[in-house]
Enzyme design. Sequence first.
Site, PDB file in Angstrom:
ATOM      1  N   SER A  84      34.886  51.508  49.196  1.00 15.59           N
ATOM      2  CA  SER A  84      35.197  50.494  48.197  1.00 15.59           C
ATOM      3  C   SER A  84      36.699  50.230  48.131  1.00 15.59           C
ATOM      4  O   SER A  84      37.299  49.801  49.102  1.00 15.59           O
ATOM      5  CB  SER A  84      34.633  50.909  46.841  1.00 15.59           C
ATOM      6  N   ASP A 140      37.942  43.242  46.921  1.00 16.16           N
ATOM      7  CA  ASP A 140      38.263  44.538  47.514  1.00 16.16           C
ATOM      8  C   ASP A 140      37.652  44.644  48.904  1.00 16.16           C
ATOM      9  O   ASP A 140      36.949  43.725  49.362  1.00 16.16           O
ATOM     10  CB  ASP A 140      37.811  45.671  46.582  1.00 16.16           C
ATOM     11  N   ASP A 146      35.107  45.986  50.417  1.00 18.02           N
ATOM     12  CA  ASP A 146      33.682  45.735  50.662  1.00 18.02           C
ATOM     13  C   ASP A 146      33.153  44.572  49.827  1.00 18.02           C
ATOM     14  O   ASP A 146      31.950  44.346  49.760  1.00 18.02           O
ATOM     15  CB  ASP A 146      32.846  46.993  50.444  1.00 18.02           C
ATOM     16  N   ASP A 168      32.776  43.770  46.668  1.00 19.03           N
ATOM     17  CA  ASP A 168      31.890  43.834  45.503  1.00 19.03           C
ATOM     18  C   ASP A 168      32.667  43.740  44.188  1.00 19.03           C
ATOM     19  O   ASP A 168      32.076  43.625  43.121  1.00 19.03           O
ATOM     20  CB  ASP A 168      31.001  45.092  45.536  1.00 19.03           C
TER      21      ASP A 168
END
Length: 574
Positions: free
Chosen positions: A144, A303, A305, A307
Amino acid sequence: MTARAIYDFWCEDSYFDQATKEELAGIADQPEEIEERFYRDLEFGTGGLRGIIGAGTNRMNIYTVRKATQGLANYIIKEKTSKKGIAIAYDSRRMSAEFAREAALCMAANGIKAYIFDSLRPTPELSFALRELGCTAGVVVTASHNPAEYNGYKVYWEDGAQVTAPRDRDIIQEVNGIESFSQVKTMELEKAVAAGLYQVIGEEIDDKYIQALKKLVLRPEAVKRQADQLTIVYTPLHGTGNLPVRRILKELGFTRVYVVKEQELPDGNFPTVNYPNPEDKKAFALALKLAEEVDADIVLATDPDADRLGVYAKDSRDGKYKSFTGNMSGMVILEYLLSQKKELGILPENGAVVTTIVSGKMAKKLAEHYQVDLMETLTGFKYIGEQIKFFQQNCDHQFIFGYEESYGCLEGTHARDKDAVVAVMALCEAAAYYKEQGLTLCGQMEKLFETYGYYQEDLCTVTLKGQDGAKQIAGMMERIRSQVPEEIGGFQVLTFRDYEAGIIKNMETGSISPAGLPKSNVLYFDLEQDGWCCARPSGTEPKIKFYVGVKGNSREDGQKKLETLIQAVRKLAE
């Protein structure tokens, strides 16, 4: 075995590759580093793995990934759902592609078909893909928003959400049951492909994902009218958001989209930022520079990834760019969805908004105003995704929106995890609509404060690394738990919730009632004047987090109350 003995085994055994042995040889005269890398196995927690990349049992590497995957494969086999297969995605971090491939080959060696993306994809698209493909589970390799030295491994189940209790505990038990690398299976890529157990996926899933998002647009006519008037600056922070975010904005018709060139391409070293987190204002430096050059209305960052979404917007009152917290951007989107659905006559009577106990409390007022139910879960979007499953099973609510303070939200049910791509879409749609009304996003946020109250929130974090740090965090939680304060920062404590014990204590009467949520090491204080604070050790980092929130009569009053509460909470951590 001691850490040193395990280190020696890794250095000598033929199972480990030469690169691993060379890395370990470099720390031969560093006993503290050897201890840190080998004093334990990297913990497979309720969300999966997360740790520093490197050689060792307490690091993210192909061996720890294989072991975790073997445990997950064993669980799938016990559940008798092997034939449904598993979907695997990965982000732009170092070793993400390699870890994803190792996971896929381990699954294939266990007779479980792996559907693996041909290149990096956002985490929410993995949630979408595994349901679209009818898989029993999913894995996404990502850490993340953590710093560049980290990577991770998150596990999803067939409903598209991250695994929750009791399934998470059962998977952990299977992973912990792998005592030797001799129990871990793998196979060669060519053999896995020939056996039909390794299938690459790509554009066909992308197209379906984007189509699912476009169906959620409420005011396409407003978007069409403002598409060439709204100026947007966007940065993917070297992550997975670049292609899907630009695609959805282009297909909706937005033409004035400027991407930060220095941060456009995937790069797991994140060379332009110390911390690829849209919650960190420093991550916006290049985007804000570009925003000034092009006179942008809004500035967006996702960010690695994709999400989480961070937001800045230009304030027409002084021409400056103002940052939005995750609570603020969540409230702008939520109010837009509720107001427009009501105006269009499509707001469901059994509609529900889902948030977490540590998120801002303005949502409660919005839900009351629009007569929809608000539900709170433990921290973590997996619990919000789980509620969607329960709604569908029980046929009692229709999910409208879910959000958490840490810059994550979800409109629709195409995914069961936070989705920065749909958040970008919804926020830009709202910005276009409000621009027609003569409002900036800053202006709309001010209207919400004036209408519902000046809710202010913040997060205090204490980082304590290593074995001693973990012990200190545990001791801190036990001390607060055993010595519950009657007031914090001059705010009287009304109720105390201990989610580990599963109780809520009324501080005035002493009466005890059930907490009503799954057990978790979380302590929560309801304070007078709509204030609150919460202590929670991080599940993914060596930190303890203190969340705080107040309601002010004005912006200044809210800030004053918040600062007082923050100072008091810091003393709790001493």
